[in-house]
Design a protein around this motif. Structure first.
Motif, PDB file in Angstrom:
ATOM      1  N   ALA A 115       0.846  -1.193   0.000  1.00 15.94           N
ATOM      2  CA  ALA A 115       0.000   0.000   0.000  1.00 15.94           C
ATOM      3  C   ALA A 115       0.880   1.241   0.000  1.00 15.94           C
ATOM      4  CB  ALA A 115      -0.908  -0.001   1.222  1.00 15.94           C
ATOM      5  N   TYR A 116       0.377   2.308  -0.593  1.00 12.46           N
ATOM      6  CA  TYR A 116       1.055   3.599  -0.530  1.00 12.46           C
ATOM      7  C   TYR A 116       0.001   4.701  -0.545  1.00 12.46           C
ATOM      8  CZ  TYR A 116       0.311   4.008  -5.582  1.00 12.46           C
ATOM      9  OH  TYR A 116      -0.258   4.077  -6.829  1.00 12.46           O
ATOM     10  N   ASN A 117       0.317   5.791   0.130  1.00 12.02           N
ATOM     11  CA  ASN A 117      -0.566   6.948   0.128  1.00 12.02           C
ATOM     12  C   ASN A 117      -0.202   7.791  -1.079  1.00 12.02           C
ATOM     13  OD1 ASN A 117      -2.504   8.740   0.907  1.00 12.02           O
ATOM     14  ND2 ASN A 117      -1.473   9.410   2.777  1.00 12.02           N
ATOM     15  N   CYS A 118      -1.169   8.022  -1.923  1.00  9.85           N
ATOM     16  CA  CYS A 118      -0.938   8.685  -3.196  1.00  9.85           C
ATOM     17  C   CYS A 118      -1.604  10.057  -3.215  1.00  9.85           C
ATOM     18  CB  CYS A 118      -1.504   7.810  -4.308  1.00  9.85           C
ATOM     19  SG  CYS A 118      -1.182   8.441  -5.947  1.00  9.85           S
ATOM     20  N   HIS A 119      -0.797  11.090  -3.414  1.00 12.63           N
ATOM     21  CA  HIS A 119      -1.339  12.431  -3.618  1.00 12.63           C
ATOM     22  C   HIS A 119      -1.668  12.568  -5.098  1.00 12.63           C
ATOM     23  CE1 HIS A 119      -1.950  16.721  -3.353  1.00 12.63           C
ATOM     24  NE2 HIS A 119      -1.231  16.812  -4.458  1.00 12.63           N
ATOM     25  N   LEU A 120      -2.875  13.051  -5.395  1.00 15.79           N
ATOM     26  CA  LEU A 120      -3.341  13.205  -6.777  1.00 15.79           C
ATOM     27  C   LEU A 120      -3.655  14.661  -7.072  1.00 15.79           C
ATOM     28  CD1 LEU A 120      -6.042  10.381  -6.770  1.00 15.79           C
ATOM     29  CD2 LEU A 120      -3.810  10.247  -7.859  1.00 15.79           C
ATOM     30  N   ASP A 121      -3.191  15.139  -8.193  1.00  7.70           N
ATOM     31  CA  ASP A 121      -3.647  16.399  -8.785  1.00  7.70           C
ATOM     32  C   ASP A 121      -4.358  15.984 -10.065  1.00  7.70           C
ATOM     33  OD1 ASP A 121      -2.420  17.956  -6.843  1.00  7.70           O
ATOM     34  OD2 ASP A 121      -0.632  18.321  -8.052  1.00  7.70           O
ATOM     35  N   ILE A 122      -5.665  16.218 -10.132  1.00  6.66           N
ATOM     36  CA  ILE A 122      -6.448  15.757 -11.274  1.00  6.66           C
ATOM     37  C   ILE A 122      -6.964  16.961 -12.055  1.00  6.66           C
ATOM     38  CG2 ILE A 122      -8.478  14.457 -12.026  1.00  6.66           C
ATOM     39  CD1 ILE A 122      -7.998  12.601  -9.649  1.00  6.66           C
ATOM     40  N   TYR A 123      -6.767  16.903 -13.374  1.00  4.11           N
ATOM     41  CA  TYR A 123      -7.138  17.992 -14.271  1.00  4.11           C
ATOM     42  C   TYR A 123      -8.072  17.476 -15.366  1.00  4.11           C
ATOM     43  CZ  TYR A 123      -3.108  20.096 -12.048  1.00  4.11           C
ATOM     44  OH  TYR A 123      -2.231  20.572 -11.119  1.00  4.11           O
ATOM     45  N   PRO A 124      -9.282  18.039 -15.451  1.00  2.43           N
ATOM     46  CA  PRO A 124     -10.140  17.701 -16.584  1.00  2.43           C
ATOM     47  C   PRO A 124      -9.606  18.412 -17.835  1.00  2.43           C
ATOM     48  CG  PRO A 124     -11.341  19.003 -14.935  1.00  2.43           C
ATOM     49  CD  PRO A 124      -9.922  18.906 -14.494  1.00  2.43           C
ATOM     50  N   LEU A 125      -9.501  17.687 -18.915  1.00  2.00           N
ATOM     51  CA  LEU A 125      -9.013  18.257 -20.172  1.00  2.00           C
ATOM     52  C   LEU A 125     -10.193  18.408 -21.110  1.00  2.00           C
ATOM     53  CD1 LEU A 125      -5.781  16.113 -20.470  1.00  2.00           C
ATOM     54  CD2 LEU A 125      -6.031  18.410 -19.506  1.00  2.00           C
ATOM     55  N   LYS A 126     -10.465  19.659 -21.500  1.00  3.03           N
ATOM     56  CA  LYS A 126     -11.668  19.982 -22.270  1.00  3.03           C
ATOM     57  C   LYS A 126     -11.303  20.632 -23.596  1.00  3.03           C
ATOM     58  CE  LYS A 126     -14.197  20.692 -17.983  1.00  3.03           C
ATOM     59  NZ  LYS A 126     -15.021  21.621 -17.191  1.00  3.03           N
ATOM     60  N   ASP A 127     -12.260  20.634 -24.509  1.00  3.00           N
ATOM     61  CA  ASP A 127     -12.076  21.315 -25.790  1.00  3.00           C
ATOM     62  C   ASP A 127     -12.604  22.749 -25.687  1.00  3.00           C
ATOM     63  OD1 ASP A 127     -14.867  21.182 -26.045  1.00  3.00           O
ATOM     64  OD2 ASP A 127     -14.811  19.625 -27.576  1.00  3.00           O
ATOM     65  N   ARG A 128     -12.581  23.465 -26.797  1.00  2.00           N
ATOM     66  CA  ARG A 128     -13.011  24.872 -26.820  1.00  2.00           C
ATOM     67  C   ARG A 128     -14.483  25.048 -26.456  1.00  2.00           C
ATOM     68  NH1 ARG A 128      -8.676  27.289 -28.503  1.00  2.00           N
ATOM     69  NH2 ARG A 128      -7.393  26.558 -30.206  1.00  2.00           N
ATOM     70  N   ASN A 129     -15.271  24.009 -26.629  1.00  2.00           N
ATOM     71  CA  ASN A 129     -16.698  24.066 -26.296  1.00  2.00           C
ATOM     72  C   ASN A 129     -16.978  23.591 -24.877  1.00  2.00           C
ATOM     73  OD1 ASN A 129     -17.385  25.012 -28.900  1.00  2.00           O
ATOM     74  ND2 ASN A 129     -17.274  22.912 -29.672  1.00  2.00           N
ATOM     75  N   ASN A 130     -15.917  23.439 -24.081  1.00  2.00           N
ATOM     76  CA  ASN A 130     -16.003  23.012 -22.684  1.00  2.00           C
ATOM     77  C   ASN A 130     -16.485  21.571 -22.516  1.00  2.00           C
ATOM     78  OD1 ASN A 130     -15.328  23.820 -20.050  1.00  2.00           O
ATOM     79  ND2 ASN A 130     -17.483  24.134 -19.542  1.00  2.00           N
ATOM     80  N   ASN A 131     -16.298  20.754 -23.552  1.00  2.00           N
ATOM     81  CA  ASN A 131     -16.636  19.334 -23.463  1.00  2.00           C
ATOM     82  C   ASN A 131     -15.478  18.574 -22.833  1.00  2.00           C
ATOM     83  OD1 ASN A 131     -19.168  19.496 -24.899  1.00  2.00           O
ATOM     84  ND2 ASN A 131     -17.941  19.817 -26.746  1.00  2.00           N
TER      85      ASN A 131
END
Length: 144
Positions: A115-131
């Protein structure tokens, strides 16, 4: 020390190139180079919007032990185990639903079962139409 720093810089440049290829293909509106250059992480996981892994960096294999071809097509949940809390999973789901970048931590498991404690930085990647098109996670082990 100089050679270690050179290797890290080279790896980051490779990661930027790969991610910029995805950016061009899918039309993400996101500064990949700034993100990779200005953050400290060990592993990168890129998933599609269904959260299936499409790409991981070399640091993923070094940190967790699974080769890229094993991880691709799977959901990151394959890294979870008995000490992964329901609260952390619910927090991640709630933050993903907001569609904004967020930071969190979770207990995950390496290929060898540790087991390990995992720090996450999560980024949604969107297009120009915010999809929403993809999710990018920068991961780093933290002391438990």
């Amino acid at each position: 020390m100089f050679l270690v720093n050179q290797a890290k810089h080279f790896n980051k440049q490779q990661e930027i190139e790969v991610l910029n290829t995805y950016k061009k293909e899918f039309g993400w509106v996101f500064n990949i180079e700034e993100l990779i250059t200005n953050n400290d992480f060990e592993a990168i996981i890129l998933t599609n919007k269904q959260q299936q892994i499409e790409w991981v960096n070399k640091g993923f294999t070094k940190m967790i032990g699974y080769p890229a071809n094993y991880a691709e097509g799977k959901h990151p949940s394959f890294l979870q185990g008995k000490n992964t809390t329901q609260a952390s999973l619910e927090s991640i789901r709630a933050n993903l639903a907001k569609g904004r970048p967020f930071k969190t931590s979770i207990i995950n498991y390496k290929k060898n079962g540790d087991a390990y404690n995992c720090h996450l930085d999560i980024y949604p990647l969107k297009d120009r139409n915010n999809n929403l098109l993809h999710l990018l996670a920068l991961e780093k082990r933290i002391k438990m």
